[in-house]
Design a protein around this motif. Structure first.
Motif, short mmCIF file in Angstrom:
data_model
loop_
_atom_site.label_atom_id
_atom_site.label_comp_id
_atom_site.label_asym_id
_atom_site.label_seq_id
_atom_site.Cartn_x
_atom_site.Cartn_y
_atom_site.Cartn_z
N ILE A 56 21.95 41.68 38.42
CA ILE A 56 22.71 42.93 38.31
C ILE A 56 22.93 43.53 39.70
N ALA A 57 21.88 43.54 40.51
CA ALA A 57 21.99 44.08 41.87
C ALA A 57 22.97 43.25 42.71
N CYS A 58 22.94 41.93 42.54
CA CYS A 58 23.85 41.06 43.29
C CYS A 58 25.30 41.32 42.89
N ALA A 59 25.55 41.48 41.60
CA ALA A 59 26.91 41.71 41.12
C ALA A 59 27.46 43.03 41.65
N LYS A 60 26.61 44.01 41.82
CA LYS A 60 27.05 45.29 42.36
C LYS A 60 27.26 45.23 43.88
N LYS A 61 26.53 44.35 44.52
CA LYS A 61 26.56 44.25 45.98
C LYS A 61 27.81 43.53 46.49
N GLY A 62 28.24 42.49 45.80
CA GLY A 62 29.38 41.71 46.26
C GLY A 62 29.64 40.52 45.37
N ALA A 63 30.56 39.67 45.80
CA ALA A 63 30.96 38.51 45.00
C ALA A 63 29.79 37.53 44.85
N ILE A 64 29.74 36.87 43.71
CA ILE A 64 28.73 35.85 43.42
C ILE A 64 29.41 34.48 43.40
N VAL A 65 28.80 33.52 44.08
CA VAL A 65 29.27 32.13 44.05
C VAL A 65 28.16 31.27 43.49
N ILE A 66 28.47 30.53 42.43
CA ILE A 66 27.47 29.69 41.75
C ILE A 66 27.87 28.24 41.94
N ALA A 67 26.92 27.41 42.40
CA ALA A 67 27.25 26.01 42.69
C ALA A 67 26.06 25.10 42.40
N GLY A 68 26.38 23.84 42.08
CA GLY A 68 25.35 22.81 42.02
C GLY A 68 24.60 22.67 40.72
N THR A 69 25.11 23.19 39.62
CA THR A 69 24.42 23.08 38.34
C THR A 69 25.44 22.96 37.22
N LEU B 135 33.59 34.73 34.51
CA LEU B 135 33.56 34.05 35.79
C LEU B 135 34.86 33.29 36.04
N THR B 136 35.21 33.13 37.28
CA THR B 136 36.39 32.35 37.65
C THR B 136 35.97 30.93 37.96
N PRO B 137 36.36 29.94 37.14
CA PRO B 137 35.94 28.55 37.37
C PRO B 137 36.79 27.87 38.43
N VAL B 138 36.16 27.06 39.24
CA VAL B 138 36.84 26.22 40.23
C VAL B 138 36.41 24.78 39.95
N ALA C 198 28.89 45.03 33.90
CA ALA C 198 28.82 46.37 34.48
C ALA C 198 30.17 46.77 35.07
N PRO C 199 30.56 48.04 34.95
CA PRO C 199 31.89 48.47 35.43
C PRO C 199 32.06 48.31 36.94
N ASP C 200 30.95 48.34 37.70
CA ASP C 200 31.06 48.23 39.16
C ASP C 200 30.71 46.82 39.65
N ALA C 201 30.72 45.84 38.75
CA ALA C 201 30.39 44.46 39.13
C ALA C 201 31.53 43.82 39.90
N SER C 202 31.17 42.96 40.84
CA SER C 202 32.16 42.23 41.62
C SER C 202 32.58 40.95 40.89
N ASN C 203 33.47 40.21 41.52
CA ASN C 203 33.92 38.95 40.93
C ASN C 203 32.84 37.87 41.09
N ALA C 204 32.94 36.85 40.27
CA ALA C 204 32.01 35.72 40.35
C ALA C 204 32.79 34.42 40.22
N LEU C 205 32.50 33.49 41.13
CA LEU C 205 33.09 32.16 41.08
C LEU C 205 32.04 31.17 40.61
N VAL C 206 32.43 30.25 39.75
CA VAL C 206 31.53 29.18 39.36
C VAL C 206 32.19 27.86 39.76
N LEU C 207 31.50 27.09 40.60
CA LEU C 207 32.02 25.83 41.12
C LEU C 207 31.56 24.71 40.20
N LEU C 208 32.47 24.17 39.41
CA LEU C 208 32.14 23.17 38.40
C LEU C 208 32.46 21.78 38.94
N ALA C 209 31.45 21.11 39.47
CA ALA C 209 31.63 19.77 40.03
C ALA C 209 31.36 18.71 38.97
#
Length: 368
Positions: free
Chosen positions: A99-112, A167-170, A129-140
């Motif tokens: 939750i703290a990370c989402a409020k702080k800035g964008a989240i990038v998830i990789a490797g799983t 989440l925004t998938p890549v 949360a209304p003040d959450a940032s964007n999140a990218l999930v890298l789907l390899a």
């Protein structure tokens, strides 16, 4: 085990900013990210954490499912009851951290492959949360252990699944692709920025345009390199080949020490990737040095093939693995595993020299 390109990329990103600017989180039990940070950082050390605390003066690596390493083993989440316990705690430290990370800035998830139900819930709550940032999930594809045709059948469903979770998938092929994205993050808004694939395509096109001029020069250079490599590998003969990525998911056999190609149309293109049937393709896809023993009874003169990636730096942007040096050798790979110290420095030096030579052939300037 040693840190992978993805571990090293995450470590480098964390080290490039101010302490506390980025938060490093992992689902793995091992401490390979910490090892990568400790190896690259001069005055900064990493600290494995199984809480959401951030001690001053270090880079904490938060292990959502606990730590199991030579140094320590704590709070490992393995069993169904372990997962159920986490799912039943709406105020777990893992949930608070995300939750703290989402409020702080964008989240990038990789490797799983992101199959863990607790992670899905934590992210759903954090991103709601209304003040959450964007999140990218890298789907390899590499994370799912499936072939390209199999991945083509499921990737749309995977993307829809993560889009529904906010989440925004890549979609990617290899873990090394995810590592490259992480390397690029701090450069995305630089003037004149070009994506890695575009830079690789530029390098390839420059070599297509200069094919006739470069064939003899590159073949001669490989022959010279072969002399140094024979000494390093302690063999009487070998064969060195240069492969260059074409920017379209393939790697092309551009030059060899024992021949010159008449036309760019004579150059063979093979798929690259972590599971390529070609060793040059695997070395490029994994961004790693690899060996492959050849089957007895084939027409090859060699018992094994060695391949190492070549990184190039264009426009002052992060280096990309855009070429491969492959070497046919007598004997088996096991012979050379036992003498790594003899040949490793020489091969790395030759690969670095080729990286600079490839860039020079494009007329571009590599800036650091």
């Amino acid at each position: 085990m040693s840190p992978s390109p993805l571990h090293i990329a995450a470590a480098s990103h964390a080290l490039a900013g101010d302490l506390g600017e980025s938060t490093v989180i992992t689902l793995n039990f091992d401490t390979l990210i910490e090892d990568a940070i400790d190896e690259a950082g001069d005055a900064v050390t990493a600290e494995p954490r199984i809480d959401d605390q951030r001690p001053a003066g270090t880079i904490p690596v938060h292990h959502l499912h606990g730590v199991a390493s030579v140094r320590e083993s704590q709070d490992v989440v393995l069993t169904l009851s372990d997962f159920n316990e986490l799912l039943g705690d709406p105020d777990s430290w893992q949930q608070r951290l995300l939750i703290a990370c989402a409020k702080k800035g964008a989240i990038v998830i990789a490797g799983t492959s992101y199959r863990d139900p607790d992670v899905r819930r934590w992210l759903h709550v954090a991103l709601a949360a209304p003040d959450a940032s964007n999140a990218l999930v890298l789907l390899a594809r590499e994370s799912f252990h499936v072939t390209r045709p199999e991945f083509d059948q499921i990737k749309e469903a995977l993307a829809d699944q993560w889009s529904a979770a906010g989440l925004t998938p890549v979609i990617l092929e290899d873990h090394s692709d995810a590592a490259q994205i992480i390397r690029e993050l701090r450069h995305l808004h630089a003037p004149g920025y070009r994506a890695p694939q575009e830079r690789a395509a530029t390098l390839w096109q420059a070599h297509v345009d200069s094919f006739q001029d470069l064939q003899q020069a590159y073949s001669d250079q490989l022959l010279s390199d072969a002399t140094s490599l024979c000494t390093a590998f302690n063999v009487d003969r070998l064969n060195a080949t240069l492969w260059i990525a074409d920017g379209q998911g393939n790697v092309a056999r551009y030059a060899a020490q024992d021949r010159c190609f008449r036309s760019i149309d004579d150059v063979r293109h093979v798929p690259s990737g972590h599971d390529s049937q070609w060793i040059a393709g695997r070395a490029l896809g994994a961004e790693a040095t690899v060996f492959q023993d050849l089957q007895e009874g084939t027409t090859s003169r060699w018992g094994t093939v060695f391949a190492t990636p070549i990184r190039v730096e264009l426009d002052g942007l992060p280096g990309i693995a855009s070429a491969v040096l492959s070497v046919g050798l007598p004997g088996s790979a096991e012979t050379y595993f036992q003498s790594t110290a003899m040949w490793m420095d020489t091969t790395l030096d030759i690969a670095v020299d080729w990286g600079e030579r490839l860039v020079a052939s494009t007329g571009s300037v590599s800036r650091t």
